[in-house]
Design a protein around this motif. Structure first.
Motif, PDB file in Angstrom:
ATOM      1  N   ILE A 280      42.850  39.156 -32.072  1.00  0.00           N
ATOM      2  CA  ILE A 280      42.125  38.601 -30.924  1.00  0.00           C
ATOM      3  C   ILE A 280      40.619  38.755 -31.133  1.00  0.00           C
ATOM      4  O   ILE A 280      39.856  37.815 -30.908  1.00  0.00           O
ATOM      5  N   VAL A 281      40.183  39.927 -31.583  1.00  0.00           N
ATOM      6  CA  VAL A 281      38.752  40.162 -31.816  1.00  0.00           C
ATOM      7  C   VAL A 281      38.235  39.198 -32.882  1.00  0.00           C
ATOM      8  O   VAL A 281      37.170  38.595 -32.723  1.00  0.00           O
ATOM      9  N   ARG A 282      39.002  39.029 -33.964  1.00  0.00           N
ATOM     10  CA  ARG A 282      38.577  38.117 -35.038  1.00  0.00           C
ATOM     11  C   ARG A 282      38.477  36.673 -34.532  1.00  0.00           C
ATOM     12  O   ARG A 282      37.489  35.983 -34.800  1.00  0.00           O
ATOM     13  N   GLU A 283      39.476  36.225 -33.783  1.00  0.00           N
ATOM     14  CA  GLU A 283      39.452  34.858 -33.243  1.00  0.00           C
ATOM     15  C   GLU A 283      38.280  34.664 -32.281  1.00  0.00           C
ATOM     16  O   GLU A 283      37.601  33.628 -32.324  1.00  0.00           O
ATOM     17  N   MET A 284      38.045  35.650 -31.421  1.00  0.00           N
ATOM     18  CA  MET A 284      36.927  35.571 -30.485  1.00  0.00           C
ATOM     19  C   MET A 284      35.595  35.537 -31.231  1.00  0.00           C
ATOM     20  O   MET A 284      34.685  34.797 -30.856  1.00  0.00           O
ATOM     21  N   PHE A 285      35.482  36.337 -32.289  1.00  0.00           N
ATOM     22  CA  PHE A 285      34.261  36.369 -33.091  1.00  0.00           C
ATOM     23  C   PHE A 285      34.019  35.016 -33.760  1.00  0.00           C
ATOM     24  O   PHE A 285      32.912  34.470 -33.707  1.00  0.00           O
ATOM     25  N   GLN A 286      35.067  34.463 -34.374  1.00  0.00           N
ATOM     26  CA  GLN A 286      34.923  33.198 -35.102  1.00  0.00           C
ATOM     27  C   GLN A 286      34.543  32.045 -34.177  1.00  0.00           C
ATOM     28  O   GLN A 286      33.814  31.144 -34.575  1.00  0.00           O
ATOM     29  N   SER A 287      35.002  32.092 -32.940  1.00  0.00           N
ATOM     30  CA  SER A 287      34.700  31.009 -31.995  1.00  0.00           C
ATOM     31  C   SER A 287      33.374  31.229 -31.255  1.00  0.00           C
ATOM     32  O   SER A 287      32.912  30.347 -30.540  1.00  0.00           O
ATOM     33  N   GLY A 288      32.786  32.436 -31.397  1.00  0.00           N
ATOM     34  CA  GLY A 288      31.561  32.758 -30.682  1.00  0.00           C
ATOM     35  C   GLY A 288      31.819  33.374 -29.315  1.00  0.00           C
ATOM     36  O   GLY A 288      30.897  33.808 -28.627  1.00  0.00           O
ATOM     37  N   GLU A 289      33.086  33.428 -28.928  1.00  0.00           N
ATOM     38  CA  GLU A 289      33.452  33.959 -27.609  1.00  0.00           C
ATOM     39  C   GLU A 289      33.160  35.458 -27.490  1.00  0.00           C
ATOM     40  O   GLU A 289      32.766  35.934 -26.430  1.00  0.00           O
ATOM     41  N   LEU A 290      33.324  36.198 -28.581  1.00  0.00           N
ATOM     42  CA  LEU A 290      33.083  37.644 -28.538  1.00  0.00           C
ATOM     43  C   LEU A 290      31.611  37.932 -28.269  1.00  0.00           C
ATOM     44  O   LEU A 290      31.275  38.759 -27.419  1.00  0.00           O
ATOM     45  N   GLN A 291      30.728  37.225 -28.969  1.00  0.00           N
ATOM     46  CA  GLN A 291      29.294  37.420 -28.776  1.00  0.00           C
ATOM     47  C   GLN A 291      28.917  37.090 -27.332  1.00  0.00           C
ATOM     48  O   GLN A 291      28.161  37.830 -26.689  1.00  0.00           O
ATOM     49  N   THR A 292      29.451  35.996 -26.801  1.00  0.00           N
ATOM     50  CA  THR A 292      29.189  35.601 -25.413  1.00  0.00           C
ATOM     51  C   THR A 292      29.691  36.667 -24.454  1.00  0.00           C
ATOM     52  O   THR A 292      29.012  37.034 -23.497  1.00  0.00           O
ATOM     53  N   HIS A 293      30.891  37.197 -24.736  1.00  0.00           N
ATOM     54  CA  HIS A 293      31.469  38.236 -23.874  1.00  0.00           C
ATOM     55  C   HIS A 293      30.570  39.474 -23.846  1.00  0.00           C
ATOM     56  O   HIS A 293      30.315  40.038 -22.785  1.00  0.00           O
ATOM     57  N   PHE A 294      30.107  39.893 -25.014  1.00  0.00           N
ATOM     58  CA  PHE A 294      29.200  41.048 -25.074  1.00  0.00           C
ATOM     59  C   PHE A 294      27.949  40.784 -24.245  1.00  0.00           C
ATOM     60  O   PHE A 294      27.536  41.624 -23.445  1.00  0.00           O
ATOM     61  N   GLN A 295      27.349  39.630 -24.435  1.00  0.00           N
ATOM     62  CA  GLN A 295      26.106  39.314 -23.729  1.00  0.00           C
ATOM     63  C   GLN A 295      26.330  39.257 -22.219  1.00  0.00           C
ATOM     64  O   GLN A 295      25.517  39.777 -21.449  1.00  0.00           O
ATOM     65  N   GLN A 296      27.432  38.662 -21.791  1.00  0.00           N
ATOM     66  CA  GLN A 296      27.728  38.590 -20.354  1.00  0.00           C
ATOM     67  C   GLN A 296      28.004  39.969 -19.765  1.00  0.00           C
ATOM     68  O   GLN A 296      27.763  40.204 -18.588  1.00  0.00           O
ATOM     69  N   ALA A 297      28.499  40.880 -20.601  1.00  0.00           N
ATOM     70  CA  ALA A 297      28.777  42.251 -20.147  1.00  0.00           C
ATOM     71  C   ALA A 297      27.531  43.126 -20.219  1.00  0.00           C
ATOM     72  O   ALA A 297      27.576  44.304 -19.846  1.00  0.00           O
ATOM     73  N   GLY A 298      26.425  42.565 -20.712  1.00  0.00           N
ATOM     74  CA  GLY A 298      25.197  43.342 -20.815  1.00  0.00           C
ATOM     75  C   GLY A 298      25.129  44.235 -22.030  1.00  0.00           C
ATOM     76  O   GLY A 298      24.370  45.195 -22.067  1.00  0.00           O
ATOM     77  N   VAL A 299      25.935  43.919 -23.070  1.00  0.00           N
ATOM     78  CA  VAL A 299      25.925  44.673 -24.303  1.00  0.00           C
ATOM     79  C   VAL A 299      25.063  43.920 -25.315  1.00  0.00           C
ATOM     80  O   VAL A 299      25.282  42.741 -25.566  1.00  0.00           O
ATOM     81  N   GLU A 300      24.086  44.630 -25.867  1.00  0.00           N
ATOM     82  CA  GLU A 300      23.158  43.982 -26.800  1.00  0.00           C
ATOM     83  C   GLU A 300      23.856  43.620 -28.110  1.00  0.00           C
ATOM     84  O   GLU A 300      24.542  44.426 -28.713  1.00  0.00           O
ATOM     85  N   VAL A 301      23.664  42.366 -28.506  1.00  0.00           N
ATOM     86  CA  VAL A 301      24.138  41.872 -29.792  1.00  0.00           C
ATOM     87  C   VAL A 301      22.899  41.603 -30.630  1.00  0.00           C
ATOM     88  O   VAL A 301      22.048  40.802 -30.242  1.00  0.00           O
ATOM     89  N   LYS A 302      22.769  42.307 -31.760  1.00  0.00           N
ATOM     90  CA  LYS A 302      21.562  42.203 -32.566  1.00  0.00           C
ATOM     91  C   LYS A 302      21.591  40.991 -33.489  1.00  0.00           C
ATOM     92  O   LYS A 302      20.572  40.570 -33.990  1.00  0.00           O
ATOM     93  N   GLN A 303      22.792  40.446 -33.721  1.00  0.00           N
ATOM     94  CA  GLN A 303      22.904  39.287 -34.622  1.00  0.00           C
ATOM     95  C   GLN A 303      24.089  38.454 -34.167  1.00  0.00           C
ATOM     96  O   GLN A 303      25.133  38.980 -33.813  1.00  0.00           O
ATOM     97  N   SER A 304      23.928  37.140 -34.180  1.00  0.00           N
ATOM     98  CA  SER A 304      25.057  36.283 -33.836  1.00  0.00           C
ATOM     99  C   SER A 304      25.586  35.626 -35.101  1.00  0.00           C
ATOM    100  O   SER A 304      24.897  35.559 -36.116  1.00  0.00           O
ATOM    101  N   ALA A 305      26.799  35.158 -35.039  1.00  0.00           N
ATOM    102  CA  ALA A 305      27.464  34.591 -36.224  1.00  0.00           C
ATOM    103  C   ALA A 305      26.789  33.330 -36.687  1.00  0.00           C
ATOM    104  O   ALA A 305      26.212  32.589 -35.945  1.00  0.00           O
TER     105      ALA A 305
END
Length: 111
Positions: A86-111
């Protein structure tokens, strides 16, 4: 099982991003845990982790806590996200990065 549930609950609720995994981020002891660590490190997300191989009680307890049979298990702001697939699929689609950002978790690099 109460003590282990309290331990898990504490880790999940008091860390923005928490990974229950086999091994450690520096030395993952299974390929699936290694994949999730690579994704989190690539994104530059700050996270904490627990090695389920150190305690059978923790290994069984985390599976019961989420009713999810596999490890690793990733939590963001107290919410169970999923395992490696699930994490890999979310990462590949960009959904994981969006989820982190919406949760207020800093993402230093996007895919």
């Amino acid at each position: 099982m109460t003590d282990i549930n309290a331990f898990i609950d504490d880790k999940v609720k008091n860390n923005d991003v928490f990974l229950f995994m086999k091994g450690s981020p520096d030395f993952p002891q299974c390929g699936f845990s290694g994949q999730v660590v690579q994704i989190l490190n690539y994104l530059g997300v700050d996270y904490s982790s627990a090695n389920v191989l150190e305690s059978e009680e923790l290994r069984d307890g985390i599976k019961a806590y989420t009713n999810w049979p596999t490890i690793p298990q990733l939590y963001v702001k107290g919410e169970f996200i999923g395992g490696a697939d699930i994490v890999r699929e979310m990462f590949q689609s960009g959904e994981l990065q969006t989820h982190f950002q919406q949760a207020g978790v800093e993402v230093k690099q996007s895919a």
